[in-house]
Design an enzyme around this catalytic site. Structure first.
Site, PDB file in Angstrom:
ATOM      1  N   ASN A   9       1.316  -0.852  -0.462  1.00 44.54           N
ATOM      2  CA  ASN A   9       0.104   0.474   0.012  1.00 44.54           C
ATOM      3  C   ASN A   9       0.745   1.215   0.337  1.00 44.54           C
ATOM      4  O   ASN A   9       1.624   1.701   1.589  1.00 44.54           O
ATOM      5  CB  ASN A   9      -0.723   0.192   1.255  1.00 44.54           C
ATOM      6  N   LYS A  11      -0.030   4.192  -0.256  1.00 41.14           N
ATOM      7  CA  LYS A  11      -0.199   5.637   0.491  1.00 41.14           C
ATOM      8  C   LYS A  11      -0.206   6.733  -0.734  1.00 41.14           C
ATOM      9  O   LYS A  11      -0.324   6.960  -1.737  1.00 41.14           O
ATOM     10  CB  LYS A  11       0.188   5.538   1.889  1.00 41.14           C
ATOM     11  N   HIS A  95      -9.537   1.205   4.992  1.00 41.92           N
ATOM     12  CA  HIS A  95      -8.480   1.339   5.602  1.00 41.92           C
ATOM     13  C   HIS A  95      -8.405   2.521   6.308  1.00 41.92           C
ATOM     14  O   HIS A  95      -9.876   3.570   6.319  1.00 41.92           O
ATOM     15  CB  HIS A  95      -6.921   2.017   4.677  1.00 41.92           C
ATOM     16  N   GLU A  97      -6.952   4.630   7.598  1.00 42.23           N
ATOM     17  CA  GLU A  97      -6.393   6.153   7.597  1.00 42.23           C
ATOM     18  C   GLU A  97      -7.887   6.245   6.402  1.00 42.23           C
ATOM     19  O   GLU A  97      -8.131   7.734   6.878  1.00 42.23           O
ATOM     20  CB  GLU A  97      -5.520   6.381   6.475  1.00 42.23           C
ATOM     21  N   GLU A 167      -5.975  -5.111  10.213  1.00 47.48           N
ATOM     22  CA  GLU A 167      -4.986  -4.075  10.450  1.00 47.48           C
ATOM     23  C   GLU A 167      -4.934  -2.869  11.860  1.00 47.48           C
ATOM     24  O   GLU A 167      -5.743  -2.115  11.791  1.00 47.48           O
ATOM     25  CB  GLU A 167      -4.828  -3.187   9.748  1.00 47.48           C
ATOM     26  N   GLY A 173       2.036   1.937  10.706  1.00 45.77           N
ATOM     27  CA  GLY A 173       3.257   3.282  10.302  1.00 45.77           C
ATOM     28  C   GLY A 173       3.706   3.536  12.134  1.00 45.77           C
ATOM     29  O   GLY A 173       3.843   3.661  12.488  1.00 45.77           O
ATOM     30  N   SER A 212       2.639  -2.129  10.467  1.00 47.58           N
ATOM     31  CA  SER A 212       4.429  -2.620  10.879  1.00 47.58           C
ATOM     32  C   SER A 212       4.908  -3.831  10.234  1.00 47.58           C
ATOM     33  O   SER A 212       5.491  -3.882  11.426  1.00 47.58           O
ATOM     34  CB  SER A 212       4.085  -1.841  12.225  1.00 47.58           C
TER      35      SER A 212
HETATM   36  P1  PGA Z   1       3.040   0.524   7.376  1.00 45.86           P
HETATM   37  O1  PGA Z   1       1.174   0.252   6.921  1.00 45.86           O
HETATM   38  O2  PGA Z   1       2.726  -0.713   7.630  1.00 45.86           O
HETATM   39  O3  PGA Z   1       3.099   1.611   7.700  1.00 45.86           O
HETATM   40  O4  PGA Z   1       1.809   0.108   9.378  1.00 45.86           O
HETATM   41  C1  PGA Z   1       0.629  -0.606   6.829  1.00 45.86           C
HETATM   42  C2  PGA Z   1      -1.268  -0.250   5.880  1.00 45.86           C
HETATM   43  O5  PGA Z   1      -1.400   1.165   6.921  1.00 45.86           O
HETATM   44  O6  PGA Z   1      -1.563  -0.861   5.329  1.00 45.86           O
END
Ligand code: PGA
Length: 253
Positions: A9, A11, A95, A97, A167, A173, A212
């Site tokens: 992803n 982003k 997601h 976010e 998730e 993150g 992560s």
């Molecule tokens: P990250 O993000 O691996 O940076 O924690 C995962 C995601 O948001 O899908």
């Protein structure tokens, strides 16, 4: 066991030229393995150019979001037919976010799930609890709520074309991934709930872990048969770590 799926992803990272450079590096390093499927989700504007570079590879294209309507006066939105024509196979939906920064509700996410499936796009539906919800023992009720609402109105055959991603919001993150036991426990609850609700073989339900994931912790996470792959954020922006994660996902690795 179903094929493992590793999805990057991206982003809101990478302009078109930067996206082309990254995908070229990934293609160069990646040695496909029959037990793993690799997919990348660049920003909308880079989908076309990335897809052009993917045509001779088994790597699949994913979008990061889609509108729940097929066309109309929805300024700034991108429809399922547009993504389908661009060559997308998957679309990431719900997601955290999108939920928490852009206020997407379970109802809106459910509409997107239906619209995507109708267009032949496979949703990757993300669910996960926040830290305060985990700390107050609400993980399972939050997950069940998101599952029931997000999958409302779907038939068993739809579920065959849908992938779930657990998730935990506190792991995204933050550099603090869930432990394999924490992830497995929630994956197992998701699996049995969906299998019971839609009368499916639990082994056919695909559940990715996200939050992560790195080339350092992927191997431990993949030791769990509950974890059918990963949704990778930060670590997918580096071609070497992304490809390493894919290699670690190979079932005989
Ligand atoms: P990250 O993000 O691996 O940076 O924690 C995962 C995601 O948001 O899908």
């Amino acid at each position: 066991m179903p094929k493992r799926i590793i999805v990057g992803n991206w982003k809101m990272h990478k302009t078109i030229s930067q996206a082309e450079a990254l995908i070229r590096q990934i293609i160069e390093l990646y040695q496909p393995d029959p037990s793993v499927e690799l997919a990348v989700a660049p920003p909308f504007v880079a989908l076309e150019s990335v897809n052009r570079l993917l045509t001779t590879t088994p790597i699949k294209l994913a979008a990061q979001n889609v509108c729940g309507k097929n066309e109309g006066a929805f300024t700034g939105e991108i429809s399922p037919p547009m993504l389908q024509e661009l060559g997308c196979h998957y679309v990431i939906l719900g997601h955290s976010e999108r939920r928490h920064l852009f206020g997407e509700t379970d109802q809106a996410i459910n509409e997107k799930v239906h619209a995507a499936l109708q267009q032949g796009l496979q949703p990757i539906l993300c669910i996960g609890e926040r830290l305060e919800e985990r700390e107050s023992d609400q993980t399972h009720s939050v997950i069940q709520h998101q599952l029931q609402r997000g999958l409302a109105g779907l038939e068993a055959k739809d579920l065959e074309n849908l992938t779930l991603a657990y998730e935990p919001v506190w792991a995204i993150g933050t550099g603090k991934a869930a432990t394999v036991d924490q992830a497995s426990e929630v994956h197992s609850a998701i699996r049995s709930s969906v299998a019971t609700g839609w009368k499916l073989n639990p082994e056919h339900i695909r559940i990715l872990y996200g939050g992560s994931v790195t080339a350092d912790n992927a191997q431990t996470l993949f030791q769990s048969p509950q974890i059918n792959g990963a949704l990778v954020g930060k670590a997918c922006l580096n071609s070497e770590s992304f490809v390493k994660i894919a290699q670690l996902a190979a079932l005989d690795s």
